[in-house]
Design a protein around this motif. Sequence first.
Motif, PDB file in Angstrom:
ATOM      1  N   ARG A   1      57.125  50.252  42.362  1.00 34.02           N
ATOM      2  CA  ARG A   1      56.770  51.384  43.042  1.00 34.02           C
ATOM      3  C   ARG A   1      58.208  52.303  43.318  1.00 34.02           C
ATOM      4  NH1 ARG A   1      53.483  50.925  48.023  1.00 34.02           N
ATOM      5  NH2 ARG A   1      52.978  52.998  47.439  1.00 34.02           N
ATOM      6  N   MET A   2      59.536  51.786  43.408  1.00 31.90           N
ATOM      7  CA  MET A   2      60.583  52.555  43.668  1.00 31.90           C
ATOM      8  C   MET A   2      61.013  53.249  42.260  1.00 31.90           C
ATOM      9  SD  MET A   2      62.989  49.637  45.803  1.00 31.90           S
ATOM     10  CE  MET A   2      64.310  50.961  45.549  1.00 31.90           C
ATOM     11  N   GLU A   3      60.856  52.457  40.887  1.00 30.32           N
ATOM     12  CA  GLU A   3      61.081  53.260  39.853  1.00 30.32           C
ATOM     13  C   GLU A   3      60.088  54.277  39.629  1.00 30.32           C
ATOM     14  OE1 GLU A   3      63.310  49.480  37.835  1.00 30.32           O
ATOM     15  OE2 GLU A   3      61.305  50.319  36.937  1.00 30.32           O
ATOM     16  N   LYS A   4      58.940  54.374  40.094  1.00 30.38           N
ATOM     17  CA  LYS A   4      57.734  55.227  39.751  1.00 30.38           C
ATOM     18  C   LYS A   4      57.678  56.202  40.934  1.00 30.38           C
ATOM     19  CE  LYS A   4      54.891  52.363  36.957  1.00 30.38           C
ATOM     20  NZ  LYS A   4      53.163  51.845  37.137  1.00 30.38           N
ATOM     21  N   ALA A   5      58.644  56.077  41.765  1.00 29.06           N
ATOM     22  CA  ALA A   5      58.824  57.316  42.840  1.00 29.06           C
ATOM     23  C   ALA A   5      57.803  57.223  43.730  1.00 29.06           C
ATOM     24  CB  ALA A   5      58.992  58.648  42.245  1.00 29.06           C
ATOM     25  N   GLU A   6      56.889  56.135  43.905  1.00 31.85           N
ATOM     26  CA  GLU A   6      55.588  55.967  44.738  1.00 31.85           C
ATOM     27  C   GLU A   6      56.143  55.739  46.399  1.00 31.85           C
ATOM     28  OE1 GLU A   6      53.305  53.239  42.585  1.00 31.85           O
ATOM     29  OE2 GLU A   6      52.820  54.530  41.172  1.00 31.85           O
ATOM     30  N   VAL A   7      57.179  55.379  46.525  1.00 29.47           N
ATOM     31  CA  VAL A   7      57.694  55.059  47.967  1.00 29.47           C
ATOM     32  C   VAL A   7      59.035  55.570  48.038  1.00 29.47           C
ATOM     33  CG1 VAL A   7      56.401  53.105  47.960  1.00 29.47           C
ATOM     34  CG2 VAL A   7      58.543  52.582  47.024  1.00 29.47           C
ATOM     35  N   GLY A   8      59.541  55.850  49.314  1.00 31.73           N
ATOM     36  CA  GLY A   8      60.795  56.175  49.422  1.00 31.73           C
ATOM     37  C   GLY A   8      61.939  55.385  48.936  1.00 31.73           C
ATOM     38  N   LEU A   9      63.064  55.620  48.885  1.00 33.52           N
ATOM     39  CA  LEU A   9      64.146  54.769  48.471  1.00 33.52           C
ATOM     40  C   LEU A   9      65.195  54.425  49.782  1.00 33.52           C
ATOM     41  CD1 LEU A   9      65.493  56.867  45.225  1.00 33.52           C
ATOM     42  CD2 LEU A   9      63.877  54.738  45.273  1.00 33.52           C
ATOM     43  N   LYS A  10      64.746  53.469  50.226  1.00 37.23           N
ATOM     44  CA  LYS A  10      65.565  52.784  51.367  1.00 37.23           C
ATOM     45  C   LYS A  10      66.842  52.412  50.970  1.00 37.23           C
ATOM     46  CE  LYS A  10      61.470  50.438  53.692  1.00 37.23           C
ATOM     47  NZ  LYS A  10      60.836  49.226  54.216  1.00 37.23           N
ATOM     48  N   VAL A  11      67.721  53.137  51.548  1.00 37.38           N
ATOM     49  CA  VAL A  11      68.991  52.905  51.399  1.00 37.38           C
ATOM     50  C   VAL A  11      69.709  51.492  51.134  1.00 37.38           C
ATOM     51  CG1 VAL A  11      71.654  53.331  52.046  1.00 37.38           C
ATOM     52  CG2 VAL A  11      69.817  55.143  52.130  1.00 37.38           C
ATOM     53  N   PRO A  12      69.649  50.690  52.044  1.00 37.20           N
ATOM     54  CA  PRO A  12      69.877  49.226  51.894  1.00 37.20           C
ATOM     55  C   PRO A  12      69.517  48.445  50.487  1.00 37.20           C
ATOM     56  CG  PRO A  12      69.327  49.573  54.128  1.00 37.20           C
ATOM     57  CD  PRO A  12      69.015  50.760  53.319  1.00 37.20           C
ATOM     58  N   TYR A  13      68.115  49.032  50.312  1.00 35.08           N
ATOM     59  CA  TYR A  13      67.626  48.488  48.833  1.00 35.08           C
ATOM     60  C   TYR A  13      68.395  48.998  47.699  1.00 35.08           C
ATOM     61  CZ  TYR A  13      63.422  46.503  51.160  1.00 35.08           C
ATOM     62  OH  TYR A  13      62.683  45.521  51.887  1.00 35.08           O
ATOM     63  N   VAL A  14      68.565  50.231  47.811  1.00 31.69           N
ATOM     64  CA  VAL A  14      69.423  50.937  46.656  1.00 31.69           C
ATOM     65  C   VAL A  14      70.570  50.337  46.460  1.00 31.69           C
ATOM     66  CG1 VAL A  14      70.331  53.008  45.845  1.00 31.69           C
ATOM     67  CG2 VAL A  14      67.995  53.092  46.806  1.00 31.69           C
TER      68      VAL A  14
ATOM     69  N   GLY B   1      51.416  56.630  49.711  1.00 30.99           N
ATOM     70  CA  GLY B   1      52.469  56.952  50.487  1.00 30.99           C
ATOM     71  C   GLY B   1      52.978  58.271  50.236  1.00 30.99           C
ATOM     72  N   GLY B   2      54.213  58.818  50.729  1.00 33.36           N
ATOM     73  CA  GLY B   2      54.567  60.188  50.783  1.00 33.36           C
ATOM     74  C   GLY B   2      54.553  60.708  49.524  1.00 33.36           C
ATOM     75  N   ALA B   3      54.390  61.978  49.375  1.00 33.54           N
ATOM     76  CA  ALA B   3      54.592  62.595  47.898  1.00 33.54           C
ATOM     77  C   ALA B   3      55.992  62.761  47.705  1.00 33.54           C
ATOM     78  CB  ALA B   3      54.287  64.292  47.957  1.00 33.54           C
ATOM     79  N   PRO B   4      56.358  62.237  46.350  1.00 27.49           N
ATOM     80  CA  PRO B   4      57.592  62.077  45.792  1.00 27.49           C
ATOM     81  C   PRO B   4      58.251  63.568  45.493  1.00 27.49           C
ATOM     82  CG  PRO B   4      55.987  61.817  44.102  1.00 27.49           C
ATOM     83  CD  PRO B   4      55.464  61.739  44.965  1.00 27.49           C
ATOM     84  N   THR B   5      59.429  63.532  45.855  1.00 20.93           N
ATOM     85  CA  THR B   5      60.280  64.716  45.556  1.00 20.93           C
ATOM     86  C   THR B   5      60.647  64.635  43.810  1.00 20.93           C
ATOM     87  OG1 THR B   5      62.353  64.152  46.122  1.00 20.93           O
ATOM     88  CG2 THR B   5      61.119  65.167  47.657  1.00 20.93           C
ATOM     89  N   VAL B   6      60.879  65.576  43.169  1.00 22.72           N
ATOM     90  CA  VAL B   6      61.449  65.304  41.643  1.00 22.72           C
ATOM     91  C   VAL B   6      62.614  64.596  41.827  1.00 22.72           C
ATOM     92  CG1 VAL B   6      62.169  66.679  39.844  1.00 22.72           C
ATOM     93  CG2 VAL B   6      60.071  67.362  40.902  1.00 22.72           C
ATOM     94  N   LEU B   7      63.672  64.690  42.632  1.00 24.56           N
ATOM     95  CA  LEU B   7      64.665  64.053  42.866  1.00 24.56           C
ATOM     96  C   LEU B   7      64.600  62.660  43.071  1.00 24.56           C
ATOM     97  CD1 LEU B   7      67.925  63.888  42.931  1.00 24.56           C
ATOM     98  CD2 LEU B   7      67.933  64.428  45.050  1.00 24.56           C
ATOM     99  N   ARG B   8      63.375  62.154  43.781  1.00 24.55           N
ATOM    100  CA  ARG B   8      63.191  60.808  43.869  1.00 24.55           C
ATOM    101  C   ARG B   8      62.579  60.274  42.563  1.00 24.55           C
ATOM    102  NH1 ARG B   8      58.565  58.905  47.658  1.00 24.55           N
ATOM    103  NH2 ARG B   8      59.345  60.708  49.193  1.00 24.55           N
ATOM    104  N   MET B   9      61.910  61.166  41.823  1.00 24.97           N
ATOM    105  CA  MET B   9      61.415  60.745  40.499  1.00 24.97           C
ATOM    106  C   MET B   9      62.672  60.507  39.502  1.00 24.97           C
ATOM    107  SD  MET B   9      58.274  63.357  40.178  1.00 24.97           S
ATOM    108  CE  MET B   9      57.808  62.836  38.500  1.00 24.97           C
ATOM    109  N   VAL B  10      63.556  61.329  39.707  1.00 30.39           N
ATOM    110  CA  VAL B  10      64.915  61.194  38.601  1.00 30.39           C
ATOM    111  C   VAL B  10      65.476  59.863  39.227  1.00 30.39           C
ATOM    112  CG1 VAL B  10      67.054  62.170  38.097  1.00 30.39           C
ATOM    113  CG2 VAL B  10      65.216  63.697  38.387  1.00 30.39           C
ATOM    114  N   LEU B  11      65.811  59.703  40.353  1.00 29.87           N
ATOM    115  CA  LEU B  11      66.437  58.487  40.809  1.00 29.87           C
ATOM    116  C   LEU B  11      65.664  57.125  40.196  1.00 29.87           C
ATOM    117  CD1 LEU B  11      67.940  59.531  44.321  1.00 29.87           C
ATOM    118  CD2 LEU B  11      69.118  59.384  42.148  1.00 29.87           C
ATOM    119  N   GLY B  12      64.567  57.253  40.506  1.00 27.16           N
ATOM    120  CA  GLY B  12      63.786  56.078  39.948  1.00 27.16           C
ATOM    121  C   GLY B  12      63.793  55.962  38.347  1.00 27.16           C
TER     122      GLY B  12
END
Length: 290
Positions: A49-62, A8-19
Amino acid sequence: MADTRTGGGAPTVLRMVLGKRLQHLRERAGVTYEQAARALDVTHATVRRMEKAEVGLKVPYVEKLLRTYGVGEPDEIEGFVSLAREANQPGWWHRYRDVLPEWFSVFVSLESESDVIRAYEPHYVPGLLQTESYARAVLRAGMPHAPEGEIKRGVALRMERQAVLFRDENPPMLWAVIDETVLRRNIGGAEVMREQVDELIKATERSNVRLQIMPYSAGPHPAMYGPFHLFRFPLEELPDVVCAESLVGAVYFDQRDDVSGFLEALDRMCAQAVPLARTRAVLSALRKEI
């Protein structure tokens, strides 16, 4: 961390932090991957995959995961969700997606947010220190059949990446060990090489650049297998990440044992390489030979 040549899309560092934060909240709440997956009606692999920042963080899921993990304060949930929205925004490098492989999008993301970048380069001058002419010659050698427009776009991306070293707020420390071969391999002709060595000499004057040369006379060293970069971040949630490149992609490592091996190799190489205080003198001597 897995091979990122596909996915999937490349993770931003912020997404990695949130994961990482989602993982911490899940573990603190004693919730398994399977339980979290049932709350979302997805597979447990999706949660991983969410925790590893391999996918985007869908707001409803979060939002649902936060409540599943016992986070009930509206302000805390909204703050996390706002960060998730921000993390899902494409980085500046998204403008170059036509010439930017997915695996290298990850690299640029890490590079852009690093506090320290350490590297070993046995073949080329590190991208953050390349001149425009040298970068063009390197890209043309690697993509001999590419149209000129693609090469120009690749050079523009490389030049824009270099802005990270000059940013006003907390520019990263770049500490690179380059093999003597890099300086003796004729890339682009004598004029291009002289310009490039001059640029390296100038780079040694910057407070956030440390450059060492591994001479032939040093003999074998721990990283003769190929180039790699180690990224360190100012955020405690993120471990060091190593990128080891190959002809067709890269593998990213963030497990402590793996990263420790690369870090030890870098430390040993720095001890074998020409001391920092002598780098300018060595570069100046090589410049006269070109």
